[in-house]
Design a protein around this motif. Sequence first.
Motif, PDB file in Angstrom:
ATOM      1  N   GLY A 100      -2.522  -2.748  -1.972  1.00 11.52           N
ATOM      2  CA  GLY A 100      -3.127  -1.305  -1.587  1.00 11.52           C
ATOM      3  C   GLY A 100      -2.344  -0.372  -0.604  1.00 11.52           C
ATOM      4  O   GLY A 100      -1.352  -1.066   0.306  1.00 11.52           O
ATOM      5  N   ALA A 101      -2.273   0.717  -0.291  1.00  6.91           N
ATOM      6  CA  ALA A 101      -1.826   1.467   0.822  1.00  6.91           C
ATOM      7  C   ALA A 101      -2.412   0.783   2.167  1.00  6.91           C
ATOM      8  O   ALA A 101      -1.499   1.076   3.117  1.00  6.91           O
ATOM      9  N   GLN A 102      -3.563   0.490   2.147  1.00  4.99           N
ATOM     10  CA  GLN A 102      -4.075  -0.078   3.416  1.00  4.99           C
ATOM     11  C   GLN A 102      -3.241  -1.295   4.026  1.00  4.99           C
ATOM     12  O   GLN A 102      -2.770  -1.322   5.195  1.00  4.99           O
ATOM     13  N   LEU A 105      -0.132   0.185   5.385  1.00 10.01           N
ATOM     14  CA  LEU A 105      -0.222   0.574   6.630  1.00 10.01           C
ATOM     15  C   LEU A 105      -0.189  -0.577   7.762  1.00 10.01           C
ATOM     16  O   LEU A 105       0.719  -0.327   8.568  1.00 10.01           O
ATOM     17  N   TYR A 126      -7.715   9.219   8.780  1.00  7.40           N
ATOM     18  CA  TYR A 126      -8.333   8.245   8.000  1.00  7.40           C
ATOM     19  C   TYR A 126      -8.990   7.124   8.864  1.00  7.40           C
ATOM     20  O   TYR A 126      -8.312   6.745   9.882  1.00  7.40           O
ATOM     21  N   TYR A 129      -7.018   4.024  10.413  1.00  6.91           N
ATOM     22  CA  TYR A 129      -5.660   4.182  11.284  1.00  6.91           C
ATOM     23  C   TYR A 129      -5.828   3.425  12.843  1.00  6.91           C
ATOM     24  O   TYR A 129      -5.169   2.868  13.210  1.00  6.91           O
ATOM     25  N   ALA A 172      -1.215  11.529   7.496  1.00  7.36           N
ATOM     26  CA  ALA A 172      -1.524  11.646   5.819  1.00  7.36           C
ATOM     27  C   ALA A 172      -1.500  12.967   5.322  1.00  7.36           C
ATOM     28  O   ALA A 172      -2.193  13.992   6.097  1.00  7.36           O
ATOM     29  N   ASN A 176      -6.830  12.976   4.630  1.00  8.00           N
ATOM     30  CA  ASN A 176      -8.169  12.367   4.583  1.00  8.00           C
ATOM     31  C   ASN A 176      -8.842  12.429   5.911  1.00  8.00           C
ATOM     32  O   ASN A 176      -8.153  11.739   6.891  1.00  8.00           O
ATOM     33  N   ASP A 204       1.624   8.957   4.995  1.00  7.38           N
ATOM     34  CA  ASP A 204       0.632   8.225   4.037  1.00  7.38           C
ATOM     35  C   ASP A 204       0.519   9.400   3.005  1.00  7.38           C
ATOM     36  O   ASP A 204       0.069  10.481   3.223  1.00  7.38           O
ATOM     37  N   VAL A 206      -0.833   9.122  -0.167  1.00  8.95           N
ATOM     38  CA  VAL A 206      -1.818   8.243  -1.140  1.00  8.95           C
ATOM     39  C   VAL A 206      -2.364   9.417  -2.055  1.00  8.95           C
ATOM     40  O   VAL A 206      -2.766   9.546  -3.007  1.00  8.95           O
ATOM     41  N   TYR A 207      -2.533  10.792  -1.441  1.00  8.50           N
ATOM     42  CA  TYR A 207      -3.266  11.794  -2.250  1.00  8.50           C
ATOM     43  C   TYR A 207      -2.058  12.872  -2.607  1.00  8.50           C
ATOM     44  O   TYR A 207      -2.321  13.871  -2.700  1.00  8.50           O
ATOM     45  N   SER A 234       0.443   4.321  -3.231  1.00  8.93           N
ATOM     46  CA  SER A 234      -0.785   3.559  -4.031  1.00  8.93           C
ATOM     47  C   SER A 234      -1.199   4.236  -5.192  1.00  8.93           C
ATOM     48  O   SER A 234      -0.953   5.593  -5.480  1.00  8.93           O
ATOM     49  N   SER A 236      -4.151   4.024  -6.225  1.00 11.87           N
ATOM     50  CA  SER A 236      -5.730   4.068  -6.085  1.00 11.87           C
ATOM     51  C   SER A 236      -6.218   5.297  -6.408  1.00 11.87           C
ATOM     52  O   SER A 236      -7.237   5.613  -7.107  1.00 11.87           O
ATOM     53  N   LYS A 237      -5.753   6.322  -5.749  1.00  9.72           N
ATOM     54  CA  LYS A 237      -6.144   7.921  -5.894  1.00  9.72           C
ATOM     55  C   LYS A 237      -5.555   8.322  -7.032  1.00  9.72           C
ATOM     56  O   LYS A 237      -6.420   9.100  -7.712  1.00  9.72           O
ATOM     57  N   ARG A 245      -5.923  -2.658  -5.953  1.00 12.72           N
ATOM     58  CA  ARG A 245      -5.158  -2.977  -4.692  1.00 12.72           C
ATOM     59  C   ARG A 245      -3.794  -2.970  -5.020  1.00 12.72           C
ATOM     60  O   ARG A 245      -3.260  -3.904  -4.670  1.00 12.72           O
TER      61      ARG A 245
HETATM   62  C1  LIG Z   1      -5.385   8.391   3.665  1.00  9.93           C
HETATM   63  C2  LIG Z   1      -5.657   7.213   3.015  1.00  9.93           C
HETATM   64  N1  LIG Z   1      -4.692   6.083   3.044  1.00  9.93           N
HETATM   65  C3  LIG Z   1      -4.862   5.095   2.742  1.00  9.93           C
HETATM   66  C4  LIG Z   1      -6.012   4.560   1.966  1.00  9.93           C
HETATM   67  C5  LIG Z   1      -6.100   3.303   1.441  1.00  9.93           C
HETATM   68  O1  LIG Z   1      -5.821   3.165   0.000  1.00  9.93           O
HETATM   69  P1  LIG Z   1      -5.703   1.983  -0.752  1.00  9.93           P
HETATM   70  O2  LIG Z   1      -6.756   1.776  -1.924  1.00  9.93           O
HETATM   71  O3  LIG Z   1      -4.394   2.169  -1.569  1.00  9.93           O
HETATM   72  O4  LIG Z   1      -5.691   0.815   0.037  1.00  9.93           O
HETATM   73  C6  LIG Z   1      -7.019   5.351   1.760  1.00  9.93           C
HETATM   74  C7  LIG Z   1      -8.092   5.265   1.073  1.00  9.93           C
HETATM   75  O5  LIG Z   1      -9.124   5.910   1.052  1.00  9.93           O
HETATM   76  C8  LIG Z   1      -6.567   6.771   2.398  1.00  9.93           C
HETATM   77  O6  LIG Z   1      -7.483   7.653   2.415  1.00  9.93           O
END
Ligand SMILES: Cc1ncc(COP(=O)(O)O)c(C=O)c1O
Length: 404
Positions: A100-102, A105, A126, A129, A172, A176, A204, A206-207, A234, A236-237, A245
């Motif tokens: 995942g992006a987490q 990061l 987010y 962070y 980001a 978020n 970041d 991801v969106y 990622s 994910s979104k 993940r």
């Molecule tokens: C801005 C941002 N970065 C990273 C993530 C983590 O995403 P991932 O599910 O890919 O780990 C999120 C998840 O909500 C997010 O909002």
Amino acid sequence: MRFASRISSLASPGKSGWHIHHVAKKMIQRGEEVILLTVGDSDFASPAGAVAAAGESLARGRTHYTSSAGERSLRDRIARWHTGRSGQKVDADQVIVTIGAQNALLTAALCLLDPGDEVIVPEPMYSTYPGTIATAGGIAVGVPSPAENRFHPLVDRMAAAVTARTRAVFLATPNNPTGAVYTLDELNAVGSICRQHDLWLVSDEVYGSLVFEGTHVSAAALPGLADRTVTIGSLSKSHAMTGWRLGWMIAPPPLAAVAASLSGYNTYGIPTFIQDAAVVALETEPEGAAGLKAAYAKRRRRMCEALEGIPGIAPHWPEGGMFVMLDVRLTNLTSHDFAAELLREYGVATLPADDFGQSTVGYLRINLGAPDDLIEEAAKRIAAYARELAKRRNVAPSEYAALQ
Ligand SMILES: Cc1ncc(COP(=O)(O)O)c(C=O)c1O
């Protein structure tokens, strides 16, 4: 018991804000009817092609150790996908596949920060962070992105926040929780701060495929930034694949090499069948899962239109992402008290946004990842609650209008 100081200093992400979520989950377990609009997940199914590819991959016996930085086929696909979207030319060696992006990061933070290093982050940010940066020994320094500026960053304030200890900027876009889509000018201005003070930029994105107003700009593609920018992504979104993940970081070659070494001690590789599925997801639906963006756009409109003109509350139309921010300050309730009563009396769970930063104190974050009928029902209930509050306080709607 004694733990490492890096762990003891970690608060759980957005601790108090998530209280409402936990209460809502308990209510659901007890069988109560609750519309859950807290966590940033969605009701959409993952792309069928990716699901089928994972099954086929498992059946083919793709269940063994793999390269810790990621399968070559996926790294290559991500590199091409990123180039297509951003215009920045990168090759597969610059891509590290992460959980995942987490995890991307955290990888970036571990590679870039020494204890005591400061990281400038536009807030609201987010919620992971600060903890992610702290895990690497760093300190997140929030700089306001106020509602009056449509939650866009105050770049001059970011420049003023640079000290001798500043090592990086994390941001980001879309943001978020606010959905702010940072403009080309803003990102160029942030980039020039980074160049002037020799800072890393962790972008970041991801969106990035969920943009309704403005254009998504990938910072690494801007002049002079490729060598100091890490792009986080990622599935994910964009592809409704939160539970898979699967994420990545894209970095300049020297940093990618260090991150690849770190992955050997960190993930030791991501499940091969998930990487195979990710290749298919990016190949077949490069713009994000089919219909996802249009569905979010529709829900965004329905939620915002339903909440507009209601006494005491004001929705913020997000430029991107999957959340609507709701200003409840004119009700004279804290966001927490508003959310608590909304849950208790009206069965709608939202997230008080105060923990994302000073700029969103008095706001709620409303997730749009629920079926259309629930989004509409939730909007009706929120509006009913706000009207009830206005009646209780004996305030005529016209007075609220004047205040707003
Ligand atoms: C801005 C941002 N970065 C990273 C993530 C983590 O995403 P991932 O599910 O890919 O780990 C999120 C998840 O909500 C997010 O909002």
